[in-house]
Design a protein around this motif. Structure first.
Motif, PDB file in Angstrom:
ATOM      1  N   ALA A   1       0.707  -1.076  -0.021  1.00  0.00           N
ATOM      2  CA  ALA A   1       0.142  -0.182   0.066  1.00  0.00           C
ATOM      3  C   ALA A   1       0.806   1.269   0.085  1.00  0.00           C
ATOM      4  CB  ALA A   1      -0.813   0.016   1.115  1.00  0.00           C
ATOM      5  N   ILE A   2       1.770   1.361   0.640  1.00  0.00           N
ATOM      6  CA  ILE A   2       2.699   2.687   0.990  1.00  0.00           C
ATOM      7  C   ILE A   2       3.403   2.770  -0.177  1.00  0.00           C
ATOM      8  CG2 ILE A   2       4.626   3.278   2.120  1.00  0.00           C
ATOM      9  CD1 ILE A   2       2.061   3.395   3.736  1.00  0.00           C
ATOM     10  N   TYR A   3       3.950   1.893  -0.994  1.00  0.00           N
ATOM     11  CA  TYR A   3       4.903   2.267  -2.075  1.00  0.00           C
ATOM     12  C   TYR A   3       4.063   2.175  -3.432  1.00  0.00           C
ATOM     13  CZ  TYR A   3       8.888   1.690   0.723  1.00  0.00           C
ATOM     14  OH  TYR A   3       9.797   1.954   1.573  1.00  0.00           O
ATOM     15  N   LEU A   4       2.861   1.455  -3.637  1.00  0.00           N
ATOM     16  CA  LEU A   4       2.097   1.385  -4.797  1.00  0.00           C
ATOM     17  C   LEU A   4       0.841   2.179  -5.068  1.00  0.00           C
ATOM     18  CD1 LEU A   4       2.545  -2.255  -5.686  1.00  0.00           C
ATOM     19  CD2 LEU A   4       4.060  -0.597  -6.223  1.00  0.00           C
ATOM     20  N   ASP A   5       0.341   2.260  -3.787  1.00  0.00           N
ATOM     21  CA  ASP A   5      -1.263   3.073  -3.832  1.00  0.00           C
ATOM     22  C   ASP A   5      -0.781   4.644  -3.258  1.00  0.00           C
ATOM     23  OD1 ASP A   5      -3.586   4.144  -3.504  1.00  0.00           O
ATOM     24  OD2 ASP A   5      -4.398   2.471  -2.613  1.00  0.00           O
TER      25      ASP A   5
ATOM     26  N   PRO B   1       2.579  -2.323 -14.030  1.00  0.00           N
ATOM     27  CA  PRO B   1       3.845  -2.669 -14.018  1.00  0.00           C
ATOM     28  C   PRO B   1       4.803  -2.685 -12.758  1.00  0.00           C
ATOM     29  CG  PRO B   1       3.827  -0.655 -15.273  1.00  0.00           C
ATOM     30  CD  PRO B   1       2.317  -1.003 -14.868  1.00  0.00           C
ATOM     31  N   LYS B   2       4.450  -1.759 -11.874  1.00  0.00           N
ATOM     32  CA  LYS B   2       5.055  -1.737 -10.625  1.00  0.00           C
ATOM     33  C   LYS B   2       4.941  -2.926  -9.859  1.00  0.00           C
ATOM     34  CE  LYS B   2       3.313   2.362  -9.696  1.00  0.00           C
ATOM     35  NZ  LYS B   2       2.863   3.296  -8.860  1.00  0.00           N
ATOM     36  N   ILE B   3       3.511  -3.451  -9.819  1.00  0.00           N
ATOM     37  CA  ILE B   3       3.222  -4.716  -9.113  1.00  0.00           C
ATOM     38  C   ILE B   3       3.991  -5.825  -9.713  1.00  0.00           C
ATOM     39  CG2 ILE B   3       1.410  -6.213  -8.545  1.00  0.00           C
ATOM     40  CD1 ILE B   3      -0.329  -4.118  -8.170  1.00  0.00           C
ATOM     41  N   LYS B   4       4.184  -5.952 -11.256  1.00  0.00           N
ATOM     42  CA  LYS B   4       4.902  -7.063 -11.707  1.00  0.00           C
ATOM     43  C   LYS B   4       6.200  -6.918 -11.224  1.00  0.00           C
ATOM     44  CE  LYS B   4       1.792  -7.401 -15.836  1.00  0.00           C
ATOM     45  NZ  LYS B   4       1.549  -8.748 -15.484  1.00  0.00           N
ATOM     46  N   LYS B   5       6.754  -5.627 -11.299  1.00  0.00           N
ATOM     47  CA  LYS B   5       8.331  -5.547 -10.812  1.00  0.00           C
ATOM     48  C   LYS B   5       8.605  -6.096  -9.502  1.00  0.00           C
ATOM     49  CE  LYS B   5      12.239  -2.308 -10.690  1.00  0.00           C
ATOM     50  NZ  LYS B   5      12.505  -0.891 -10.903  1.00  0.00           N
ATOM     51  N   ALA B   6       7.667  -5.647  -8.427  1.00  0.00           N
ATOM     52  CA  ALA B   6       7.869  -5.955  -7.090  1.00  0.00           C
ATOM     53  C   ALA B   6       7.389  -7.592  -6.888  1.00  0.00           C
ATOM     54  CB  ALA B   6       6.923  -5.093  -6.348  1.00  0.00           C
ATOM     55  N   ALA B   7       6.825  -7.976  -7.611  1.00  0.00           N
ATOM     56  CA  ALA B   7       6.255  -9.581  -7.755  1.00  0.00           C
ATOM     57  C   ALA B   7       7.479 -10.266  -7.976  1.00  0.00           C
ATOM     58  CB  ALA B   7       5.378  -9.887  -8.652  1.00  0.00           C
ATOM     59  N   PHE B   8       8.182  -9.841  -8.912  1.00  0.00           N
ATOM     60  CA  PHE B   8       9.610 -10.632  -9.349  1.00  0.00           C
ATOM     61  C   PHE B   8      10.544 -10.438  -8.034  1.00  0.00           C
ATOM     62  CE2 PHE B   8      13.805 -10.372 -10.880  1.00  0.00           C
ATOM     63  CZ  PHE B   8      14.040 -11.545 -11.556  1.00  0.00           C
ATOM     64  N   PHE B   9      10.691  -9.478  -7.608  1.00  0.00           N
ATOM     65  CA  PHE B   9      11.789  -9.599  -6.458  1.00  0.00           C
ATOM     66  C   PHE B   9      11.137 -10.301  -5.240  1.00  0.00           C
ATOM     67  CE2 PHE B   9      13.017  -5.604  -8.684  1.00  0.00           C
ATOM     68  CZ  PHE B   9      14.526  -5.647  -8.463  1.00  0.00           C
ATOM     69  N   ILE B  10       9.813 -10.299  -4.978  1.00  0.00           N
ATOM     70  CA  ILE B  10       9.238 -10.936  -4.103  1.00  0.00           C
ATOM     71  C   ILE B  10       9.433 -12.599  -4.336  1.00  0.00           C
ATOM     72  CG2 ILE B  10       6.978 -11.390  -2.887  1.00  0.00           C
ATOM     73  CD1 ILE B  10       6.279  -8.605  -3.032  1.00  0.00           C
ATOM     74  N   LEU B  11       9.378 -12.764  -5.304  1.00  0.00           N
ATOM     75  CA  LEU B  11       9.701 -14.231  -6.066  1.00  0.00           C
ATOM     76  C   LEU B  11      10.997 -14.816  -5.530  1.00  0.00           C
ATOM     77  CD1 LEU B  11       8.231 -16.752  -7.204  1.00  0.00           C
ATOM     78  CD2 LEU B  11       9.078 -16.076  -9.298  1.00  0.00           C
ATOM     79  N   ALA B  12      11.984 -13.743  -5.945  1.00  0.00           N
ATOM     80  CA  ALA B  12      13.142 -13.820  -5.612  1.00  0.00           C
ATOM     81  C   ALA B  12      13.453 -14.300  -4.012  1.00  0.00           C
ATOM     82  CB  ALA B  12      14.179 -12.994  -6.244  1.00  0.00           C
ATOM     83  N   ALA B  13      12.737 -13.300  -3.350  1.00  0.00           N
ATOM     84  CA  ALA B  13      13.086 -13.408  -1.788  1.00  0.00           C
ATOM     85  C   ALA B  13      12.183 -14.572  -1.428  1.00  0.00           C
ATOM     86  CB  ALA B  13      12.232 -12.371  -1.148  1.00  0.00           C
ATOM     87  N   ALA B  14      11.260 -15.197  -1.902  1.00  0.00           N
ATOM     88  CA  ALA B  14      10.752 -16.546  -1.886  1.00  0.00           C
ATOM     89  C   ALA B  14      11.696 -17.738  -2.037  1.00  0.00           C
ATOM     90  CB  ALA B  14       9.430 -16.693  -2.332  1.00  0.00           C
ATOM     91  N   PHE B  15      12.218 -17.428  -3.280  1.00  0.00           N
ATOM     92  CA  PHE B  15      13.345 -18.536  -3.578  1.00  0.00           C
ATOM     93  C   PHE B  15      14.554 -18.774  -2.371  1.00  0.00           C
ATOM     94  CE2 PHE B  15      17.355 -19.630  -5.638  1.00  0.00           C
ATOM     95  CZ  PHE B  15      17.289 -21.077  -6.208  1.00  0.00           C
ATOM     96  N   LEU B  16      15.140 -17.579  -2.129  1.00  0.00           N
ATOM     97  CA  LEU B  16      16.283 -17.575  -1.230  1.00  0.00           C
ATOM     98  C   LEU B  16      15.599 -17.998   0.338  1.00  0.00           C
ATOM     99  CD1 LEU B  16      17.834 -14.094  -1.915  1.00  0.00           C
ATOM    100  CD2 LEU B  16      18.556 -16.163  -2.673  1.00  0.00           C
ATOM    101  N   SER B  17      14.212 -17.744   0.545  1.00  0.00           N
ATOM    102  CA  SER B  17      13.807 -18.321   1.823  1.00  0.00           C
ATOM    103  C   SER B  17      13.524 -19.855   1.757  1.00  0.00           C
ATOM    104  CB  SER B  17      12.278 -17.479   1.920  1.00  0.00           C
ATOM    105  OG  SER B  17      12.346 -16.152   2.033  1.00  0.00           O
TER     106      SER B  17
END
Length: 211
Positions: free
Chosen positions: A12-16, A89-105
């Motif tokens: 919400a803070i960064y996208l809305d 597109p901002k959500i898609k970009k954020a989703a990619f980084f969150i997916l990377a965080a999920a992989f590292l997790s």
């Protein structure tokens, strides 16, 4: 609040960029500043100049303000994600980084789960080193580190860390797949995100508390 609620809060803070989100964020910051008590000038100002404010003995009671604001903002973040995940597109970009965080997790989760004893011993050794350098007497440090309550606290912290990694894996995967047009958002993604956010709160400390 749980770690997944915090992720939705950041959404919400960064996208809305709506005024509603900005107002709630300001309320969150003000409440947090007051809750810190005499560590902030805002509390000192209110304490000295706002009538009736001195009857409040514990500033930590104001933590309900940022907690409330964060929860509302998390809901707004989820609503924004549900409406614009496919097109923004901002959500898609954020989703990619969150997916990377999920992989590292997932890697961290595997290591912590299968080598729990190693990480437990490592945490105990670090705690011993920190206590030793704090200047406390050696016999007291050794007795403290070997006490059953300290060992339980360390193990529960590791369990909570393991739980957080697992939730991030699921959350990151769902957040990423929600940006795909082939996935039905309101039927599949949103209910599961809400379920994970609730489970994150009720599964803390492995279902029990040490007091």
């Amino acid at each position: 609040v749980g770690i997944l609620v915090f992720f939705l809060f950041l959404t919400a803070i960064y996208l809305d960029k709506s005024k509603k989100v900005r107002a709630l964020f300001i309320l969150c910051l003000v409440g947090f500043a007051i809750a810190l008590g005499k560590d902030t000038s805002l509390f000192e100002f209110l304490f000295n100049f706002l009538p009736g404010f001195k009857i409040i003995r514990y500033s930590v009671r104001f933590f309900f303000i940022p907690t409330f604001a964060i929860c509302v903002l998390a809901g707004l973040g989820l609503d924004y994600y549900a409406r614009f995940a496919i097109d923004d597109p901002k959500i898609k970009k954020a989703a990619f980084f969150i997916l990377a965080a999920a992989f590292l997790s997932s890697i961290a989760l595997w290591s912590l789960h299968f080598y729990f004893k190693f990480w437990s011993d490592f945490a105990i050794a670090r705690a011993y080193k920190m206590a030793w350098h704090s200047g406390m007497p050696r016999f007291y440090v050794e007795r403290l580190i070997k006490s059953e309550s300290i060992l339980k606290f360390i193990n529960v912290d590791l369990i909570n860390l393991e739980r957080a990694f697992l939730l991030i894996v699921f959350f990151g995967s769902l957040f990423y797949f929600g940006t795909k047009k082939t996935v039905r958002m309101n039927i599949f993604i949103v209910p599961w995100l809400v379920f994970l956010a609730i489970a994150d709160i009720f599964l803390i400390n492995d279902g029990y508390y040490i007091l």
